[in-house]
Design a protein around this motif. Structure first.
Motif, PDB file in Angstrom:
ATOM      1  N   TYR A  43       0.816  -1.211   0.000  1.00 43.67           N
ATOM      2  CA  TYR A  43       0.000   0.000   0.000  1.00 43.67           C
ATOM      3  C   TYR A  43       0.848   1.258   0.000  1.00 43.67           C
ATOM      4  O   TYR A  43       2.029   1.233   0.334  1.00 43.67           O
ATOM      5  N   ASP A  44       0.221   2.315  -0.390  1.00 43.34           N
ATOM      6  CA  ASP A  44       0.863   3.617  -0.478  1.00 43.34           C
ATOM      7  C   ASP A  44      -0.159   4.615   0.033  1.00 43.34           C
ATOM      8  O   ASP A  44      -1.235   4.749  -0.540  1.00 43.34           O
ATOM      9  N   MET A  45       0.124   5.270   1.138  1.00 38.05           N
ATOM     10  CA  MET A  45      -0.862   6.218   1.659  1.00 38.05           C
ATOM     11  C   MET A  45      -0.221   7.505   2.134  1.00 38.05           C
ATOM     12  O   MET A  45       0.954   7.543   2.483  1.00 38.05           O
ATOM     13  N   SER A  46      -1.017   8.564   2.104  1.00 36.34           N
ATOM     14  CA  SER A  46      -0.586   9.832   2.682  1.00 36.34           C
ATOM     15  C   SER A  46      -1.484  10.086   3.872  1.00 36.34           C
ATOM     16  O   SER A  46      -2.686   9.916   3.781  1.00 36.34           O
ATOM     17  N   PHE A  47      -0.892  10.470   4.967  1.00 36.04           N
ATOM     18  CA  PHE A  47      -1.735  10.810   6.106  1.00 36.04           C
ATOM     19  C   PHE A  47      -1.207  12.035   6.824  1.00 36.04           C
ATOM     20  O   PHE A  47      -0.060  12.447   6.639  1.00 36.04           O
ATOM     21  N   ARG A  60       4.083  10.493   4.244  1.00 35.08           N
ATOM     22  CA  ARG A  60       3.806   9.530   3.183  1.00 35.08           C
ATOM     23  C   ARG A  60       4.320   8.181   3.678  1.00 35.08           C
ATOM     24  O   ARG A  60       5.409   8.087   4.237  1.00 35.08           O
ATOM     25  N   TRP A  61       3.538   7.166   3.454  1.00 35.20           N
ATOM     26  CA  TRP A  61       3.854   5.870   4.043  1.00 35.20           C
ATOM     27  C   TRP A  61       3.629   4.795   2.994  1.00 35.20           C
ATOM     28  O   TRP A  61       2.544   4.657   2.447  1.00 35.20           O
ATOM     29  N   GLY A 166      -9.169  -3.482   5.386  1.00 36.84           N
ATOM     30  CA  GLY A 166      -8.877  -3.557   6.815  1.00 36.84           C
ATOM     31  C   GLY A 166      -7.830  -2.550   7.271  1.00 36.84           C
ATOM     32  O   GLY A 166      -7.505  -2.474   8.454  1.00 36.84           O
ATOM     33  N   LEU A 167      -7.266  -1.767   6.319  1.00 38.23           N
ATOM     34  CA  LEU A 167      -6.216  -0.803   6.682  1.00 38.23           C
ATOM     35  C   LEU A 167      -6.791   0.359   7.497  1.00 38.23           C
ATOM     36  O   LEU A 167      -7.968   0.694   7.388  1.00 38.23           O
ATOM     37  N   LEU A 168      -5.914   0.959   8.284  1.00 33.57           N
ATOM     38  CA  LEU A 168      -6.315   2.074   9.142  1.00 33.57           C
ATOM     39  C   LEU A 168      -6.485   3.345   8.305  1.00 33.57           C
ATOM     40  O   LEU A 168      -5.583   3.719   7.572  1.00 33.57           O
ATOM     41  N   LEU A 169      -7.619   3.994   8.409  1.00 34.04           N
ATOM     42  CA  LEU A 169      -7.836   5.211   7.628  1.00 34.04           C
ATOM     43  C   LEU A 169      -7.921   6.457   8.500  1.00 34.04           C
ATOM     44  O   LEU A 169      -7.703   7.567   8.044  1.00 34.04           O
ATOM     45  N   LYS A 170      -8.273   6.262   9.752  1.00 35.11           N
ATOM     46  CA  LYS A 170      -8.367   7.422  10.634  1.00 35.11           C
ATOM     47  C   LYS A 170      -8.211   6.948  12.062  1.00 35.11           C
ATOM     48  O   LYS A 170      -8.674   5.850  12.410  1.00 35.11           O
ATOM     49  N   MET A 171      -7.555   7.777  12.863  1.00 37.61           N
ATOM     50  CA  MET A 171      -7.414   7.446  14.276  1.00 37.61           C
ATOM     51  C   MET A 171      -7.502   8.731  15.086  1.00 37.61           C
ATOM     52  O   MET A 171      -6.780   9.681  14.837  1.00 37.61           O
ATOM     53  N   ASP A 172      -8.409   8.755  16.043  1.00 36.76           N
ATOM     54  CA  ASP A 172      -8.544   9.913  16.927  1.00 36.76           C
ATOM     55  C   ASP A 172      -8.149   9.512  18.330  1.00 36.76           C
ATOM     56  O   ASP A 172      -8.548   8.457  18.798  1.00 36.76           O
ATOM     57  N   VAL A 184      -5.049  11.223  13.437  1.00 40.99           N
ATOM     58  CA  VAL A 184      -4.335  10.761  12.258  1.00 40.99           C
ATOM     59  C   VAL A 184      -5.392  10.552  11.190  1.00 40.99           C
ATOM     60  O   VAL A 184      -6.352   9.825  11.407  1.00 40.99           O
ATOM     61  N   GLN A 185      -5.220  11.229  10.072  1.00 45.99           N
ATOM     62  CA  GLN A 185      -6.226  11.119   9.013  1.00 45.99           C
ATOM     63  C   GLN A 185      -5.531  10.782   7.706  1.00 45.99           C
ATOM     64  O   GLN A 185      -4.651  11.510   7.263  1.00 45.99           O
ATOM     65  N   VAL A 186      -5.932   9.669   7.111  1.00 47.08           N
ATOM     66  CA  VAL A 186      -5.381   9.282   5.817  1.00 47.08           C
ATOM     67  C   VAL A 186      -6.085  10.106   4.746  1.00 47.08           C
ATOM     68  O   VAL A 186      -7.304  10.248   4.767  1.00 47.08           O
ATOM     69  N   ALA A 187      -5.292  10.689   3.842  1.00 48.00           N
ATOM     70  CA  ALA A 187      -5.883  11.506   2.784  1.00 48.00           C
ATOM     71  C   ALA A 187      -6.040  10.700   1.513  1.00 48.00           C
ATOM     72  O   ALA A 187      -7.009  10.852   0.793  1.00 48.00           O
ATOM     73  N   SER A 188      -5.066   9.852   1.221  1.00 47.46           N
ATOM     74  CA  SER A 188      -5.201   9.023   0.029  1.00 47.46           C
ATOM     75  C   SER A 188      -4.614   7.658   0.311  1.00 47.46           C
ATOM     76  O   SER A 188      -3.652   7.523   1.059  1.00 47.46           O
ATOM     77  N   LEU A 189      -5.209   6.665  -0.298  1.00 47.45           N
ATOM     78  CA  LEU A 189      -4.738   5.299  -0.080  1.00 47.45           C
ATOM     79  C   LEU A 189      -4.836   4.538  -1.381  1.00 47.45           C
ATOM     80  O   LEU A 189      -5.848   4.616  -2.082  1.00 47.45           O
ATOM     81  N   SER A 190      -3.782   3.826  -1.727  1.00 48.45           N
ATOM     82  CA  SER A 190      -3.926   2.889  -2.838  1.00 48.45           C
ATOM     83  C   SER A 190      -3.301   1.554  -2.454  1.00 48.45           C
ATOM     84  O   SER A 190      -2.189   1.509  -1.925  1.00 48.45           O
TER      85      SER A 190
END
Lengths: 318, 203
Positions: A43-47, A60-61, A166-172, A184-190
């Motif tokens: 995966y490739d995500m920006s958060f 970027r992760w 099942g990936l994490l998209l947001k964490m408060d 933590v808020q994911v902005a884009s995920l692929s």
């Protein structure tokens, strides 16, 4: 008659809950799914890590399995930045003002708690998991899970997991009144079948060597905290020098997996008794000064917990 | 005649005709008044605008209540305000109260300004410390409460901030180092913890 019925139904209930292994549609099931997904998918995500009225840190992760090896790259995008690369259990850190180094670890110690990648269910000692409901985050359908501290000494968490992967998209991280402390808020995920190209470019041989963190043996200090939040364990203790001021302090690190707490003890510190409390983003800095002793507690915990910990300091009997 | 009157009234209530004489008729004719009320109620009900509680005849109730009200003839009771000395003292006290409030507002302002200025100092200090990598890019501290009310000399405020930076940086460093330690020392740590707990629990 009714009593018998009640007892029987109670027995049935307890038997049912005992047999209730994490299934797909329980909070436990979702957390397990998340941990597996975080470690096995490409995966490739920006958060973004947000602390209200304080900082915004974009990251970027990228994560991939390349030839059976787990590879990960986390990059802080603002300011001078910080790059962390992990290949299986070697993490290399590149940051300003410090020569590049590597350390042995099977997770990157970034803004996300490492336990989420390992065994989230280990948190069950200190936290309850509640399946809340579904909502839309980052344009995807998500499952929300609340992680609530059992003894209310720490902040709670809200997790939103991608329904599909099942990936994490947001964490408060929320305090007892429900106010958000860190987000933590994911902005884009692929999520892709093939690993990203960047991982082909990493030259493993050129990564810095693993540094040995062990410090010259000093006599171990005997400080003990008589009170700890439930599920909080001592991870390490030592005596070291603060890099900024050069003061030598006795140190204990506690962790419950989600939250790390540092306790510093400095004796022979003249001055009058007082307490100091600062908040830096989600971090609480609390120092308690009594007699010749100064106890400092730093961590993402409510000030009351920090105070109670500091007050419970004692010296071990033997 | 009456039927015609009712129709007229209905039209008037609906706003279809303007007829000044009707108002005078209405005032003098109890039956017509009743009708007028009825029409309005019907209209409200049709438009679903009826209030939660229907008081069908407030006007009549108030009129009846007024009718039954006994007339008060007793003289007013004298209050402490009418006593000669107290009457003069009370306004004085009241004025003094206003002064006190004004004074407390001023104090609050001063305290407010002090509190407002302090975090600024803290922030500038953090920003100037460029070599500090532990905090965020736009790092800064926001004090939650300063328990000492006296103003600290500038020197010691700076010292204090340096100390906080030192601890926060170290905390970050220690956290980053943690995983390594967890991997290697975990089994050992667990046994250590158990023995410690065993030692503590008998006390």
């Amino acid at each position: 008659m009714w009593r018998v019925f009640a007892v029987v139904s109670l027995l049935i209930c307890s038997a049912a809950s005992a047999a209730d292994l994490p299934s797909e549609d329980s909070a436990q099931g979702w957390l397990t799914k998340m941990a597996t997904a975080l470690r096995t998918k490409n995966y490739d995500m920006s958060f973004v890590v947000l602390q209200p009225q304080s900082t915004v840190e974009p990251y970027r992760w990228r994560h991939a399995i390349v030839d059976g090896k787990e590879m990960e790259h986390l990059s802080l995008l603002n300011g001078p930045g910080r790059e962390m690369v992990r290949i299986d259990d070697k993490v290399s850190v590149f940051e300003p003002n410090v020569p590049a180094y590597s350390q042995q670890s099977d997770t990157i110690n970034g803004p996300l708690p490492a336990i989420l990648f390992r065994e989230p269910l280990d948190l069950a000692d200190a936290y309850n998991f509640v399946l809340v409901g579904r909502s839309r985050i980052s344009g995807r359908a998500t499952q929300q899970i609340r992680v609530i501290c059992k003894d209310k000494t720490r902040y709670g968490f809200n997790l939103w997991l991608d329904q599909e992967s099942g990936l994490l998209l947001k964490m408060d991280m929320v305090d007892q009144s429900g106010k958000i402390i860190e987000q933590v808020q994911v902005a884009s995920l692929s999520v892709t079948e093939k690993p990203a190209d960047i991982f082909q470019k990493i030259e493993e041989e050129k990564l810095p060597d693993i540094v040995n963190n062990s410090i010259a043996a000093l006599p171990e200090h005997k400080w003990q905290l008589r009170w700890l939040p439930q599920g909080m364990n001592e991870v390490r203790r030592d005596t070291h020098r603060l890099s900024v001021t050069g003061n030598v302090i006795d140190y204990i690190l506690y962790s419950d997996g989600l939250v790390d707490i540092s306790v510093y003890i400095q004796d022979d510190y003249p001055g009058e008794s007082n307490k100091n409390l600062y908040r830096h983003g989600a971090e609480t800095y609390y120092s308690f000064h009594q007699g010749n002793l100064e106890i400092t507690v730093v961590g993402k915990i409510p000030p009351q917990t920090a105070d109670r910990m500091a007050q419970s300091l004692a010296i071990e009997a033997n | 005649m009456t039927q015609q009157k009712y129709e007229k009234l209905s039209a008037w209530v609906d706003g279809e005709i303007h007829h000044d004489g009707l108002v005078d008729d209405l005032k003098n004719d109890a039956e017509l008044m009743q009708k007028w009320q009825g029409y309005h109620l019907v209209r409200d009900a049709l438009r679903k605008e009826t209030p939660d509680q229907l008081n069908f005849d407030i006007a009549a109730n108030v009129a009846a209540a007024l009718e039954n009200e006994p007339t008060l003839l007793a003289p007013k009771k004298s209050t402490w305000r009418d006593w000669p000395v107290v009457g003069n003292v009370i306004p004085l006290v009241r004025n003094a109260g206003q002064f006190a409030i004004a004074a407390s507002v001023a104090t609050a302002m001063i305290i407010g300004v002090q509190n407002y200025n302090q975090p600024k100092d803290v922030e500038t200090n953090f920003e100037s410390n460029s070599g500090f990598s532990g905090l965020g890019v736009q790092g800064g501290l926001s004090p939650v409460s300063l328990e000492q009310s006296r103003a600290l000399p500038r020197q010691s405020v700076q010292e204090q901030q340096r100390k906080i930076i030192a601890f926060l940086t170290d905390h970050q460093q220690q956290m980053r180092r943690k995983t390594t330690e967890l991997e290697h020392n975990n089994p050992q740590q667990v046994t250590e913890n158990e023995t410690e707990q065993a030692e503590v629990s008998p006390k």
